[in-house]
Design an enzyme around this catalytic site. Sequence first.
Site, short mmCIF file in Angstrom:
data_model
loop_
_atom_site.label_atom_id
_atom_site.label_comp_id
_atom_site.label_asym_id
_atom_site.label_seq_id
_atom_site.Cartn_x
_atom_site.Cartn_y
_atom_site.Cartn_z
N HIS A 83 -4.67 28.72 55.99
CA HIS A 83 -5.73 28.80 57.00
C HIS A 83 -5.54 27.80 58.14
O HIS A 83 -6.29 27.84 59.11
CB HIS A 83 -7.11 28.69 56.35
CG HIS A 83 -7.56 27.30 56.04
ND1 HIS A 83 -7.42 26.74 54.79
CD2 HIS A 83 -8.15 26.36 56.81
CE1 HIS A 83 -7.91 25.50 54.82
NE2 HIS A 83 -8.37 25.26 56.03
N ASP A 111 -4.06 30.61 49.70
CA ASP A 111 -4.23 29.73 50.87
C ASP A 111 -3.16 28.64 50.83
O ASP A 111 -3.43 27.47 50.55
CB ASP A 111 -5.64 29.13 50.90
CG ASP A 111 -5.91 28.41 52.21
OD1 ASP A 111 -5.09 28.56 53.15
OD2 ASP A 111 -6.93 27.70 52.30
N GLY A 156 -10.26 19.09 58.41
CA GLY A 156 -9.15 18.28 58.94
C GLY A 156 -8.27 17.75 57.84
O GLY A 156 -7.16 17.29 58.09
N SER A 214 -7.63 19.80 55.32
CA SER A 214 -7.03 21.06 54.86
C SER A 214 -5.51 21.00 54.89
O SER A 214 -4.93 20.47 55.82
CB SER A 214 -7.46 22.21 55.77
OG SER A 214 -8.81 22.47 55.58
N GLY A 215 -4.92 21.61 53.87
CA GLY A 215 -3.47 21.65 53.81
C GLY A 215 -2.87 20.41 53.18
O GLY A 215 -1.72 20.41 52.77
#
Length: 318
Positions: free
Chosen positions: A76, A126, A229, A231-232
């Site tokens: 995402h 994801d 922020g 994320s990942g």
Amino acid sequence: MAAFHSMAAVFLYLGLGHLALASAQVCGMPSVSDRIVNGQDAVEGAWPWQVSLQVDNKHICGGSVITENWIVSAAHCYYGLNISQSRYTACVGEYQLTYGNPNAVCSTIQTLILHPSYTATGDPGDIMLMELSTPLNFTNYIMPICLPSPFVQVPSGTQCWTSGWGHINSSVPLSDPKTLQQVMVPIIDRSTCDAMYHIGSTVPASTQIILSDMICAGYQAGGKDSCQGDSGGPLVCKAGDSWFLAGVVSWGDGCAQAYRPGVYTLVTAYNSWIKTWVPDVTFQPYIISPIPSSNIKITMSAFSFFLPFLLLLCLNAF
Ligand SMILES: *[C@@H]1O[C@H](CO)[C@@H](O)[C@H](O)[C@H]1NC(C)=O
Ligand SMILES: *[C@@H]1O[C@H](CO)[C@@H](O)[C@H](O)[C@H]1NC(C)=O
Ligand SMILES: *[C@@H]1O[C@H](CO)[C@@H](O)[C@H](O)[C@H]1NC(C)=O
């Protein structure tokens, strides 16, 4: 101790002429190892696999270094954003984003691989791989994280860590000098997490919210979490001397709310997909000891403490 034995077994196995002895030894081992349990600012170099994924030189997401050429992040962070791949850079060795850092290097993205299952928040898959245009040279500030083999299970209650430059609360950005943040988040098993997400939700109890490729970590009461922020970025757990990537920061309902722990993409669900694109990656068979039974005793004794009161309440009701 069990974890230590399994590590020794890995080295023995690799020593028999198989691949990547060097990378198996260097992954997951920061040269800086002291960190403050209740602190928020990370120590520089404590999480050397941490990536700042940037668009037009602005931080948008986290990521983790897995080899000299590849990083892993969340689908995402690219999917559905309509931002061309050429505007992305992956920066590693960063610490305080407000300032330039002599240990940091940024690379453009040569290849971007989205997991095909992901089409919307809450979907499986994801996860995203990015191949760097410029391979990394590992330093004390830039190092890969180890990846767990498919059977590795992280028991509920295991104290894992997540890190990033994301918001410090819903819609509250990290303020200057934007120092890398860390937080300890205990693993919450999938069914407990799924039950929490159904509290105050219109989703029928029979519909799973937390899917089989997801892992939760955080607190029932909220208060500590990853946020926008982050994320990942990494969810890492320690086995023996080495850290491994258990999850990729994926989603949550707000940040740090009660009954809404952080949801992470379960890395072990994607081993073969990762191996397809990154053939030189290795996976390590960690064994994580279950949480000492003292925690269970606490729950039990609390229960037996309250049991008489519950019975009294029942009796009073009649
Ligand atoms: C995607 O971005 C391009 C370039 O900025 C723009 O022309 C296009 O309308 C955008 N598409 C959507 C679906 O937002
Ligand atoms: C890695 O080291 C080589 C040789 O010193 C150098 O040419 C290259 O630019 C370095 N790459 C990065 C990303 O720093
Ligand atoms: C985060 O924001 C929520 C909602 O605005 C607030 O109730 C909570 O106290 C905040 N948490 C912290 C740690 O600031």
